[in-house]
Design a protein around this motif. Structure first.
Motif, PDB file in Angstrom:
ATOM      1  N   PHE A 223       0.813  -1.223   0.000  1.00  0.00           N
ATOM      2  CA  PHE A 223       0.000   0.000   0.000  1.00  0.00           C
ATOM      3  C   PHE A 223       0.842   1.267   0.000  1.00  0.00           C
ATOM      4  CE2 PHE A 223      -2.280   3.397   2.227  1.00  0.00           C
ATOM      5  CZ  PHE A 223      -3.408   3.497   1.422  1.00  0.00           C
ATOM      6  N   GLN A 224       1.945   1.249   0.737  1.00  0.00           N
ATOM      7  CA  GLN A 224       2.796   2.428   0.846  1.00  0.00           C
ATOM      8  C   GLN A 224       3.410   2.800  -0.502  1.00  0.00           C
ATOM      9  OE1 GLN A 224       5.867   2.010   3.783  1.00  0.00           O
ATOM     10  NE2 GLN A 224       6.709   4.060   3.469  1.00  0.00           N
ATOM     11  N   TYR A 225       3.511   1.801  -1.398  1.00  0.00           N
ATOM     12  CA  TYR A 225       4.146   2.032  -2.702  1.00  0.00           C
ATOM     13  C   TYR A 225       3.160   1.802  -3.852  1.00  0.00           C
ATOM     14  CZ  TYR A 225       8.277   1.822   0.210  1.00  0.00           C
ATOM     15  OH  TYR A 225       9.198   2.064   1.193  1.00  0.00           O
ATOM     16  N   ALA A 226       1.877   1.968  -3.561  1.00  0.00           N
ATOM     17  CA  ALA A 226       0.865   1.828  -4.611  1.00  0.00           C
ATOM     18  C   ALA A 226       1.031   2.946  -5.640  1.00  0.00           C
ATOM     19  CB  ALA A 226      -0.534   1.894  -4.001  1.00  0.00           C
ATOM     20  N   LEU A 227       0.708   2.641  -6.882  1.00  0.00           N
ATOM     21  CA  LEU A 227       0.820   3.646  -7.946  1.00  0.00           C
ATOM     22  C   LEU A 227      -0.130   4.806  -7.694  1.00  0.00           C
ATOM     23  CD1 LEU A 227       0.949   1.543 -11.251  1.00  0.00           C
ATOM     24  CD2 LEU A 227       2.857   2.677 -10.096  1.00  0.00           C
ATOM     25  N   PRO A 228       0.280   6.034  -7.988  1.00  0.00           N
ATOM     26  CA  PRO A 228      -0.655   7.169  -7.953  1.00  0.00           C
ATOM     27  C   PRO A 228      -1.771   6.957  -8.970  1.00  0.00           C
ATOM     28  CG  PRO A 228       1.629   7.918  -8.139  1.00  0.00           C
ATOM     29  CD  PRO A 228       1.640   6.446  -8.362  1.00  0.00           C
ATOM     30  N   LEU A 229      -2.875   7.644  -8.754  1.00  0.00           N
ATOM     31  CA  LEU A 229      -4.044   7.453  -9.604  1.00  0.00           C
ATOM     32  C   LEU A 229      -3.738   7.710 -11.073  1.00  0.00           C
ATOM     33  CD1 LEU A 229      -7.056   6.907  -9.949  1.00  0.00           C
ATOM     34  CD2 LEU A 229      -7.488   9.333  -9.444  1.00  0.00           C
ATOM     35  N   TRP A 230      -2.923   8.724 -11.379  1.00  0.00           N
ATOM     36  CA  TRP A 230      -2.675   9.058 -12.783  1.00  0.00           C
ATOM     37  C   TRP A 230      -1.899   7.956 -13.495  1.00  0.00           C
ATOM     38  CZ3 TRP A 230       2.260   9.887 -14.839  1.00  0.00           C
ATOM     39  CH2 TRP A 230       3.303  10.081 -13.937  1.00  0.00           C
ATOM     40  N   LEU A 231      -1.019   7.251 -12.763  1.00  0.00           N
ATOM     41  CA  LEU A 231      -0.295   6.139 -13.370  1.00  0.00           C
ATOM     42  C   LEU A 231      -1.185   4.917 -13.513  1.00  0.00           C
ATOM     43  CD1 LEU A 231       3.190   6.508 -11.643  1.00  0.00           C
ATOM     44  CD2 LEU A 231       2.701   6.716 -14.084  1.00  0.00           C
TER      45      LEU A 231
END
Length: 472
Positions: free
Chosen positions: A29-37
């Protein structure tokens, strides 16, 4: 024989992508992709699989000429839209019209402007001054020289340069269609053309200032014209000239690629079925090719090819160790090598769906890499089918080019670099189209296993990316 890409394959591939994205985002979760990616990946995957399912059926009954026109026009429009979008996007995100990690791009742009300056000032010894200023190998000079003339024509316009990229990759889709039709028939050709038209990786590079679009075009042009030449009843001189010029040009973009192209042509001339190409033409074309290579491609280029062959494995090992030890590198990279890359070479690279600093370019194309992971199932299936049926002798040239280039790549320092896979990608998609066409109901269960395997590997790759950097 299937004449379209079935919806069941499209739906399963899309579902597995969403599940993979969700599981990785929860576990890390801490390294989840940002929404735009995430949006980039979703558009790539959903757009490709639903698009190829729809268009391979919707365009099935139009005439070949109509299909070819539609393929080019739609390909070009998609790429033009992306060129404009990416220009504005990068201006907003990076403050420049270039991508996030624009290492090579700055050099190319600078050399293009310098070449433009030389041409505008009527420097007749343009090439001598260009090479003296740049201190580059011949294999690095093709794109900067190309850019010099493009900049001269367009007054250093980045948009014009990228619209030319759109043109080259749109023509590539048409050439793949023609090559596939000649080898496997109209329906396979249409599938292959649509695959190339919608493949995100062959759209994404239109918005970058890199050499890959023209290099891919030259590669496909070489194979398509060579295939046309060796299959014709008589030696086609214009086709031969196109083969020699496009092949020679690739030495100035990537030495290994040029060597592989001509080696593949010679291999095809020797091993193609005599029903495809007679011995008289085999000998004549082989002698002509060897003579042209001996006369026109010597000196430094020959030395570069020799060095590439001699240092391949040691360079790969050294590069992997550097990747593991550099700042922000992956400590596990030093364990990678040809023994791992070669069995996976049709499938890799795997998608980067965890957020790591300075890897936004890889994350933007995560959907495209996932698509390649999935479509490689059909590529491998088709190659096994051709091998066991003995039909491979009718299609030696595209098989030889694809397999030999990927083999060389698996022994290089860039085996998992998505950018370096691009010259082989149109052929991977061509054989994927043939693989789809020969799928039987009893084979479809293997696609389910493949999708699940892709999910597991995608999950493991995400852990590998983070654990190797000590982030988890």
């Amino acid at each position: 024989m299937l004449t379209y890409f079935p919806r069941i394959f499209a739906n399963k591939a899309i579902v597995y992508y969403f599940v993979l994205l969700a599981v990785v985002s929860v576990l890390f979760f801490q390294y989840a992709l940002p929404l735009w990616l995430i949006l980039f990946g979703v558009v790539e995957v959903v757009g490709f699989f639903l698009g190829v399912n729809y268009l391979t059926k919707a365009w099935a009954n139009v005439t070949p000429k109509t299909f070819e026109n539609r393929l080019f026009v739609v390909s070009f429009l998609i790429r033009c839209v992306y060129v404009v979008f990416s220009y504005l996007f990068y201006m907003e995100m990076t403050g420049t019209p270039f991508e996030f990690a624009a290492a090579d791009v700055g050099f190319y742009d600078h050399m293009g402007k310098y070449g433009h300056y030389l041409i505008s000032n009527g420097e007749f010894d343009f090439l001598n001054k260009f090479y003296a200023y740049a201190h580059m190998l011949y294999s690095d000079s093709g794109y900067p020289i190309y850019l010099s003339f493009v900049y001269w024509l367009s007054n250093d316009s980045l948009i014009f340069t990228r619209l030319l990229h759109a043109l080259w990759l749109s023509l590539t889709a048409v050439l793949v269609y023609k090559l596939a039709v000649r080898n496997f028939g109209e329906s396979v050709g249409r599938m292959a053309g649509v695959f190339c038209m919608l493949m995100p990786n062959l759209i994404y590079y239109c918005g970058l200032h890199l050499k890959e679009p023209i290099m891919v075009f030259l590669t496909v042009l070489f194979v398509e014209r060579a295939d046309y030449m060796i299959r014709g009843e008589k030696l086609d001189v214009p086709a031969l000239i196109a083969v020699l010029l496009s092949g020679a040009a690739t030495f100035f973009f990537r030495t290994a690629l040029g060597a592989v192209l001509f080696a593949s042509l010679c291999f095809a001339l020797v091993f193609s079925s005599s029903r495809i190409v007679g011995w008289g033409k085999k000998i004549m074309v082989s002698v002509l090719v060897l003579c042209v290579l001996g006369i026109g491609i010597g000196g430094q280029i020959a030395d570069e090819v020799s060095t590439m062959i001699e240092t391949g494995s040691s360079a790969q090992q050294g590069n992997m160790e550097w990747r593991s030890e550099r700042k922000g590198g992956n400590a596990f990279a030093k364990y990678a090598g040809a023994a791992i890359f070669a069995p996976l070479i049709f499938t890799i690279p795997f998608p980067t769906i965890v957020h790591i600093e300075d890897q936004e370019d890889q994350q933007m194309i995560n959907g495209g890499n996932y698509i390649k992971n999935i479509m490689s199932f059909f590529t491998i299936f088709s190659l096994f089918s051709l091998l066991f049926s003995g039909e491979w002798k009718k299609h030696v040239l595209p098989i030889a080019l694809m397999c030999s280039y990927l083999l060389v790549l698996s022994l290089s320092s860039f085996a998992h670099s998505e950018r370096f896979h691009l010259p082989a990608l149109p052929f991977v998609l061509l054989f994927a189209a043939y693989g789809v066409s020969i799928m039987q109901n009893n084979n479809k269960r293997w696609f389910n296993y493949w999708c699940f395997g892709t999910f597991v590997i995608g999950l493991a790759w995400s852990w590998f990316k983070l654990a190797g950097r000590g982030l988890i």
